[in-house]
Design an enzyme around this catalytic site. Structure first.
Site, short mmCIF file in Angstrom:
data_model
loop_
_atom_site.label_atom_id
_atom_site.label_comp_id
_atom_site.label_asym_id
_atom_site.label_seq_id
_atom_site.Cartn_x
_atom_site.Cartn_y
_atom_site.Cartn_z
N GLU A 1 0.92 -1.24 -0.22
CA GLU A 1 0.00 -0.01 -0.13
C GLU A 1 0.82 1.29 0.06
OE1 GLU A 1 -4.15 -1.49 2.01
OE2 GLU A 1 -2.99 -0.56 3.24
N GLU B 1 -5.49 -8.19 -1.28
CA GLU B 1 -6.33 -8.15 0.19
C GLU B 1 -7.63 -7.82 -0.29
OE1 GLU B 1 -4.90 -5.27 3.07
OE2 GLU B 1 -2.93 -5.66 2.60
C1 BGP Z 1 -4.44 -2.76 4.84
C2 BGP Z 1 -3.17 -3.38 5.42
C3 BGP Z 1 -3.17 -4.58 6.06
C4 BGP Z 1 -4.28 -5.07 6.75
C5 BGP Z 1 -5.61 -4.46 6.27
C6 BGP Z 1 -6.86 -4.57 6.85
O1 BGP Z 1 -4.45 -1.33 5.04
O2 BGP Z 1 -2.30 -3.53 4.15
O3 BGP Z 1 -2.13 -4.63 6.81
O4 BGP Z 1 -4.51 -4.72 8.14
O5 BGP Z 1 -5.58 -3.23 5.68
O6 BGP Z 1 -6.88 -3.34 7.83
P1 BGP Z 1 -7.30 -3.46 9.38
O7 BGP Z 1 -6.39 -4.39 9.95
O8 BGP Z 1 -6.93 -2.01 9.86
O9 BGP Z 1 -8.57 -3.68 9.45
#
Ligand code: BGP
Length: 472
Positions: free
Chosen positions: A178, A370
């Site tokens: 990201e 993701e």
């Molecule tokens: C993205 C990241 C992840 C992951 C995901 C979900 O920003 O790449 O590392 O955590 O989001 O977000 P969160 O864990 O805040 O729910």
């Protein structure tokens, strides 16, 4: 129809799963300085400088779900679901504990060799991110992290070691997780803290430039070490919609999209887009560049484009329109969408829209690395966890992906986020769960770490076995 050899799987990241934060020579990283609780956001955004650990605070990354010691058991579960692909990241500071050593830490290399070999044993392709929110603190303390050009050399040395020592075990790579999150959470994204009165944009875009050059150089090295390597970029994705058909809103949505796409424009096309000049002028940003930087960017574009997708976004020119929570990027609340327990908007069609617009723009294969629903899970008296809400979310997104493939989009694979429950990146909570596998640990760090299958486990197994045909 999903193509043959479609890479179905799941994703985690070292900093949210491994724990063992100082074990076998590992050094601390930025995420290890970010506590759970009220102080978290001001540190993530770089407003407060986390010089030391604070007494009385809980740091969830230090132990996380202890994947470091449980990886064999966890990968066995992934294999049982039929994973073709497992996305994780390498903790930079396991390989170079302070970030700027000349020689790598052999114990760190051995851990990843064993872990990737364990994946291969089951025919699972690792998809490996070189830097997922975990710059070594040594580089933050000595050089101010990615503000400094020096960090480009540290990163390329690290990348070279990874490509060489994991050659034959890993073929699919991502440089930065990201990368656009640097704009929205400068410390957790890239280790940037601000001095009082400083032009934030100058610091952010200079750091971004260094990351982009480092990413291009890593791509070059990866291709030299093994021409079969496939190296991608990664953005926090999600198309912006205009809040209304008022041209002011349409323009606003385009500007917001461009802020994030600028990174991918450089990584995929090899040059700063034409609109960036005006953006930099208006923000008072003057990029310092090395004499070869533009050539490096031009000659080393990525092989594929990956992104996370949790939701579409929405923009309005009217500042009084209400906002919604979202993946690190606050957007306007879209009245047509439902939201998750954490207020993240849910928009499966937005995935099809995002895929189409990214493919139209770049004409390179996409990889969704993701996607998923963060939700609270309940263990029933009989020990089962009936996460139908998660199944529903994923099913609708898989349908949307399928439609996008029919639209002509080239898609390499799909790794759902947090295939086993991990620490939340935004909140530091364990109770925000994404997994097919439950981990017994709570927000304060209590629990046995026992793993347990959820209902979605068998469902996803069936999805993979049928190559996305049987999703009911
Ligand atoms: C993205 C990241 C992840 C992951 C995901 C979900 O920003 O790449 O590392 O955590 O989001 O977000 P969160 O864990 O805040 O729910």
């Amino acid at each position: 129809m999903f193509p043959e050899n479609f890479l179905w799987g799941g994703a985690i990241a070292a900093n949210q799963a491994e724990g063992a934060w100082l074990e076998d020579g590992k050094g601390p990283t930025i995420v290890d300085m970010i506590p759970h609780g009220a102080k978290r956001m001001t540190i993530k955004t770089g407003e407060v400088n986390p010089v030391t650990l604070l007494d009385g605070e809980f740091y969830p990354s230090h132990d996380a779900i202890d994947f470091y010691h449980h990886y064999k058991e966890d990968i066995r579960y992934f294999a049982e679901m039929g994973f073709k692909c497992f996305r994780t990241s390498i903790a930079w500071s396991r390989i170079f504990p302070q970030g700027d050593e000349e020689e790598p830490n052999e114990a760190g290399i051995a851990f990843y060799q064993d872990m990737f070999a364990e994946c291969k044993k089951y025919g699972i392709e690792p998809l490996v991110t070189l830097c997922h929110f975990d710059v070594p603190m040594g580089l933050v303390d000595k050089y101010g992290s990615w503000r400094s050009r020096k960090v480009i050399d540290c990163f390329t040395r690290y990348a070279k070691v990874c490509f060489e020592r994991f050659n034959g075990l890993v073929k699919y790579w991502l440089t930065f997780n990201e990368i656009n999150v640097l704009l929205h959470a400068p410390f957790s994204g890239a280790g940037i803290c601000f001095a009082p009165g400083e032009n934030h944009d100058q610091a952010i875009y200079q750091a971004a430039h260094h990351e982009l050059v480092a990413s291009a150089l890593a791509t070059k090295i990866g291709h030299e070490v093994n021409p079969d390597n496939k190296i991608g970029c990664m953005m926090a994705g999600g198309q912006y919609y205009p809040y209304s058909c008022n041209p002011e809103d349409v323009w606003e949505a385009m500007q917001e999209d461009r802020k994030n796409m600028m990174f991918i424009d450089v990584q995929a096309r090899g040059y700063y887009p034409s609109y960036s000049k005006r953006v930099f002028e208006e923000k008072g940003v003057k990029l310092e560049m090395g004499p070869d930087d533009l050539d490096i960017l031009k000659e080393n574009t990525v092989d594929f484009i990956s992104f996370s997708y949790y939701s579409s976004r929405c923009a309005s020119a009217d500042p009084s329109v209400g906002l919604s929570e979202g993946n690190l990027i606050k957007t306007v609340r879209n009245p047509y969408l439902k939201v998750s327990e954490w207020g993240w908007q849910i928009d499966p069609l937005g995935l099809r829209i995002t895929m189409n617009s990214m493919y139209d723009r770049y004409q390179k294969p996409l990889f969704i690395v993701e996607n998923g629903l963060g939700a609270k899970d309940v263990i029933e008296e009989d020990g089962s966890i009936n996460d139908d809400y998660r199944i529903d979310y994923l099913r609708e997104h898989i349908k949307a992906m399928n439609e996008a493939i029919e639209d002509g989009v080239e898609l390499m694979g799909y790794t759902t986020w947090g295939c086993i429950d991990v620490v939340s990146a935004s909140t530091g909570e364990m109770s925000k769960r994404y997994g097919f596998i439950y981990v017994d640990r709570d927000d304060a760090g209590n629990g046995t770490l026992e793993r347990r299958k959820k209902k979605s486990f068998d469902w996803y197994k069936k999805v993979i076995a049928s190559n996305g045909e049987d999703i009911d």
